[in-house]
Scaffold this motif. Structure first.
Motif, short mmCIF file in Angstrom:
data_model
loop_
_atom_site.label_atom_id
_atom_site.label_comp_id
_atom_site.label_asym_id
_atom_site.label_seq_id
_atom_site.Cartn_x
_atom_site.Cartn_y
_atom_site.Cartn_z
N ALA A 48 -11.13 -7.45 -6.03
CA ALA A 48 -12.43 -6.82 -5.75
C ALA A 48 -13.48 -7.19 -6.78
O ALA A 48 -14.65 -7.37 -6.44
N LYS A 49 -13.10 -7.32 -8.03
CA LYS A 49 -14.08 -7.57 -9.09
C LYS A 49 -14.41 -9.05 -9.26
O LYS A 49 -15.56 -9.40 -9.53
N GLU A 50 -13.40 -9.91 -9.14
CA GLU A 50 -13.61 -11.33 -9.45
C GLU A 50 -13.88 -12.20 -8.23
O GLU A 50 -14.74 -13.07 -8.26
N TYR A 51 -13.15 -11.97 -7.15
CA TYR A 51 -13.27 -12.84 -5.97
C TYR A 51 -14.34 -12.39 -4.98
O TYR A 51 -15.19 -13.18 -4.56
N VAL A 52 -14.30 -11.13 -4.60
CA VAL A 52 -15.16 -10.63 -3.52
C VAL A 52 -16.65 -10.90 -3.76
O VAL A 52 -17.33 -11.41 -2.87
N PRO A 53 -17.20 -10.61 -4.94
CA PRO A 53 -18.64 -10.87 -5.12
C PRO A 53 -19.00 -12.35 -4.96
O PRO A 53 -20.02 -12.68 -4.33
N LEU A 54 -18.18 -13.24 -5.48
CA LEU A 54 -18.46 -14.68 -5.37
C LEU A 54 -18.34 -15.15 -3.92
O LEU A 54 -19.18 -15.91 -3.43
N ASN A 56 -18.54 -13.31 -1.14
CA ASN A 56 -19.60 -12.71 -0.33
C ASN A 56 -20.92 -13.46 -0.50
O ASN A 56 -21.62 -13.71 0.47
N LYS A 57 -21.25 -13.81 -1.73
CA LYS A 57 -22.50 -14.53 -2.00
C LYS A 57 -22.48 -15.90 -1.34
O LYS A 57 -23.43 -16.30 -0.66
N SER A 69 -14.80 -5.62 7.94
CA SER A 69 -14.37 -5.88 6.57
C SER A 69 -13.44 -4.76 6.15
O SER A 69 -13.89 -3.67 5.80
N TYR A 105 -18.05 -21.66 -2.07
CA TYR A 105 -16.89 -20.93 -1.55
C TYR A 105 -15.59 -21.50 -2.10
O TYR A 105 -14.66 -20.75 -2.41
N ALA A 108 -15.02 -19.95 -5.38
CA ALA A 108 -14.60 -18.55 -5.21
C ALA A 108 -13.16 -18.48 -4.76
O ALA A 108 -12.39 -17.64 -5.22
#
Length: 128
Positions: A48-54, A56-57, A69, A105, A108
């Protein structure tokens, strides 16, 4: 004579505009692509902290529209689904492929692969 010229010119311009509109509508008639991701997360906090934000962007910049989701998932037939399901829609199969092969992507995904097992596939939708 001037009247005939104006009528003829008007018809020619109308024909050109009509042809351009048909080409534009045809270009928009490509079927959408739906991307389904099945994710077995092995480290929820890091995922959730490292992968998801990258991720999603990168995907939002590629035109992704997320439809599902996570959320409650049940099996209606066959094997149970992965712990996390994501369903997205793109304008076309080409745009979906471009999104998931984009440099942003891919970077990520290197992080995501450390914290989960991802299975991602695209299905061509039906033109509406």
């Amino acid at each position: 004579m001037k009247g005939n010229f104006k009528v003829g010119l008007g018809m020619l311009v109308s024909f050109g505009l009509g042809a351009a509109a048909v080409v534009e509508l045809h270009a928009q008639a490509k079927p959408p692509a739906y991307v389904i991701s099945q994710i077995d997360v092995t480290n929820a906090d890091a995922y959730a902290k490292e992968y998801v934000p990258l991720a999603n962007k990168a995907l939002a910049e590629s035109g992704q529209k997320r439809l599902v989701s996570g959320g409650k998932t049940i099996s209606l037939a066959g094997d149970p689904p992965a712990a996390r399901i994501v369903v997205s829609v793109f304008e076309s199969m080409e745009k979906a492929q471009a999104a998931y092969t984009s440099p942003a992507y891919i970077e990520a995904r290197k992080i995501g692969d450390k914290y989960g097992k991802l299975r991602i596939f695209a299905v061509e939708g039906i033109s509406q």
